[in-house]
Motif scaffolding. Structure first.
Motif, PDB file in Angstrom:
ATOM      1  N   ALA A 199      -5.892  -2.966 -11.651  1.00 17.51           N
ATOM      2  CA  ALA A 199      -4.779  -3.903 -11.626  1.00 17.51           C
ATOM      3  C   ALA A 199      -4.864  -4.880 -12.786  1.00 17.51           C
ATOM      4  O   ALA A 199      -5.888  -5.538 -12.993  1.00 17.51           O
ATOM      5  N   LYS A 227      -8.464  -1.746  -6.901  1.00 17.94           N
ATOM      6  CA  LYS A 227      -7.475  -0.963  -7.639  1.00 17.94           C
ATOM      7  C   LYS A 227      -7.531  -1.340  -9.115  1.00 17.94           C
ATOM      8  O   LYS A 227      -8.022  -2.409  -9.484  1.00 17.94           O
ATOM      9  N   TRP A 273       2.045   1.741  -3.467  1.00 14.82           N
ATOM     10  CA  TRP A 273       0.940   2.187  -4.334  1.00 14.82           C
ATOM     11  C   TRP A 273       0.679   3.686  -4.175  1.00 14.82           C
ATOM     12  O   TRP A 273       0.331   4.373  -5.147  1.00 14.82           O
ATOM     13  N   MET A 298       2.411   1.191 -10.925  1.00 11.83           N
ATOM     14  CA  MET A 298       3.165   0.295 -10.048  1.00 11.83           C
ATOM     15  C   MET A 298       3.410  -0.980 -10.832  1.00 11.83           C
ATOM     16  O   MET A 298       2.475  -1.666 -11.238  1.00 11.83           O
ATOM     17  N   GLU A 338       0.829  -1.207   0.000  1.00 12.50           N
ATOM     18  CA  GLU A 338       0.000   0.000   0.000  1.00 12.50           C
ATOM     19  C   GLU A 338       0.863   1.255   0.000  1.00 12.50           C
ATOM     20  O   GLU A 338       0.556   2.250  -0.682  1.00 12.50           O
ATOM     21  N   MET A 366      -1.777  -0.779 -11.576  1.00 10.16           N
ATOM     22  CA  MET A 366      -0.784  -1.753 -11.127  1.00 10.16           C
ATOM     23  C   MET A 366      -0.663  -2.854 -12.168  1.00 10.16           C
ATOM     24  O   MET A 366      -1.664  -3.446 -12.582  1.00 10.16           O
ATOM     25  N   HIS A 420      -3.853   5.704 -12.889  1.00  9.34           N
ATOM     26  CA  HIS A 420      -2.988   4.971 -11.971  1.00  9.34           C
ATOM     27  C   HIS A 420      -3.298   3.475 -12.063  1.00  9.34           C
ATOM     28  O   HIS A 420      -4.424   3.035 -11.812  1.00  9.34           O
TER      29      HIS A 420
END
Length: 466
Positions: A51, A49, A20, A137, A17, A103, A101
């Motif tokens: 992802a 998220k 992130w 990320m 976290e 991941m 944003h």
């Protein structure tokens, strides 16, 4: 059962976290033993998220490109043509990350790199150029610890220096594993942990079953996938090099010194040392350190409980298992070996517990000859108090079928004295099934520390030792 709940890993989730919440490109390398729960951790963290999970597979470069393209199609909710090469696929990932944003997780990266060695250079180029200024990320993950370390920490590899954030996912402590089987009694919980260790996968679907039922189902059923898993884990970690399984087999058979092991494996001692260092590095074996004035040199033992049980109990008795169709009969014949194995791993559990609860500076064992008999002291540790004064903790560990009595305590005191431990010592007794009333009363009056199963599994408070 766990009712779909994700168990443990609070510190790992907090670590991810924090990453992130950073701005710009953040990279992270995650590794850990097979079945330890890396993918489950990342998927739990990815909930809520944006992802994208990309799964490497054990197959050809073409098969990996096909699989990765399907992962992107699932993420976007529309069909995406199969990428002709990894460079094209990374361009799609860069476009995804430009939107918001995100991941990105490359799970089982070693499979991809095995199918396409140039893939690490392609990923490096994307990190250095296409993703460098984006808010994303980027996580790589793999079960081959040595492979992941080599790819990200070797200065000769393209990904060197690109993953400054690195995290090893370790086995869970017993108090967390208890949550997988809350209705399991203390003795069974301890026995099972001493058999399979803190690997979450091995604790799934175990609640409501006896220890014998679990052994019969998971290890004695000839169709169980667990029967050959230990060797498979070692071979996967070390690229199929059978000398590594040979080294573990040597230790299981009682060859515990490096020089003797090299002779049996027909390799030079330097190569044997490197191999044992590798096995120690990934947590499969450990060097037992002689403490005090022990006249013995370091020896090796199998550290991973699941691998230890598989080699010390199952592999040693494979012929007998083939001859007995009844799992109950096989369990009865193996019971003595199983009890010895559990008792041995109970010592390791007690030592690890001591490390986790107190300021242990150094820990090992003492072994040698006393009165013409080979004996040992299970736990010898240097522990610092709040004033940084070092005391010696001496421990006796027993997983017997009844509470521990004075005999174990008297044996420990006698051995300690003859081994030369006479000053600044603290005696700690570990017993899975508790202690006889007379010993408990004596211990309270004489500042002897008693650790029973309830304390080890976290159901009772950790006592102060100073």
């Amino acid at each position: 059962m766990t009712d779909g709940r994700f168990i443990g890993r609070d510190s790992e989730l907090s670590y991810l976290e924090d990453l992130w919440n950073q701005k710009g490109l953040v990279t992270c390398c995650i590794w850990g033993r097979r079945r330890v729960g890396k993918t489950s951790l990342l998927r739990e963290f990815g909930k809520g998220k944006r992802a994208l999970f990309l799964q490497g597979i054990k197959g050809s470069y073409y098969e990996n490109l096909s699989s990765l393209s399907l992962d992107i199609s699932e993420f976007l909710g529309k069909d995406v043509p199969q990428a002709p090469d990894l460079s094209h696929l990374m361009k799609i990932i860069e476009d995804i990350c430009r939107e918001e944003h995100t991941m990105i997780v490359f799970d089982e990266l070693p499979y991809l790199l095995e199918s396409a060695p140039q893939a690490s250079s392609v990923i490096q180029k994307s990190l250095d150029k296409g993703l460098r200024d984006l808010d994303c990320m980027f996580v790589v993950c793999g079960s081959s610890i040595s492979f992941m370390r080599r790819e990200t920490e070797n200065a000769n590899r393209p990904l060197y220096g690109r993953f400054e954030n690195r995290k090893q996912i370790s086995p869970l402590p017993i108090e967390i594993c208890r949550e997988f089987h809350p209705n399991m009694d203390t003795e069974t919980s301890l026995r099972w942990y001493c058999t399979v260790g803190g690997i979450p996968y091995y604790h799934l679907n175990t609640d409501g079953k006896s220890y014998q039922q679990l052994i019969e189902e998971k290890f004695l059923d000839e169709d169980s996938s667990w029967r050959g898993e230990a060797a498979s884990i070692i071979l996967q970690e070390f690229n199929g090099n059978t000398n590594y399984t040979g080294a573990v087999k040597c230790i299981a058979d009682g060859t515990v010194r490096q020089s003797e092991m090299a002779d049996k494996l027909k390799i030079d001692r330097a190569a044997c040392k490197r191999m044992l260092d590798d096995l120690e590095f990934v947590g499969m074996v450990e060097r037992r350190i002689p403490m005090g004035n022990s006249p013995k040199k370091p020896v090796y033992s199998i550290k991973d409980p699941f691998i230890s049980f598989s080699f010390n109990v199952i592999s040693k008795n494979v012929r007998m298992l083939r001859r007995n169709s009844s799992k109950a009969e096989a369990y009865s014949l193996l019971k003595n070996d199983i009890d010895i194995q559990v008792d041995h791993m109970f010592e390791k559990l007690c030592g690890d517990w001591l490390d986790s609860k107190y300021a242990v500076v150094e820990r090992g064992q003492w072994w040698g000859r006393i009165d013409d008999t080979d004996v040992d002291i299970d736990v010898v540790a240097k522990v610092s108090d709040e004033h940084r004064l070092i005391r010696t903790v001496l421990g006796e560990c027993k997983f017997s079928s009844k509470p521990m009595g004075f005999n174990a305590y008297n044996t420990l005191v006698s051995r300690a004295k003859k081994a030369g431990f006479t000053e600044n010592t603290i005696f700690v007794l570990f017993s899975a099934l508790g202690f006889e009333a007379e010993l408990s009363e004596y211990a309270e009056e004489n500042k002897i520390i008693l650790i029973d199963g309830l304390i080890l599994i976290g159901d009772e408070k950790t006592p102060e030792i100073f």
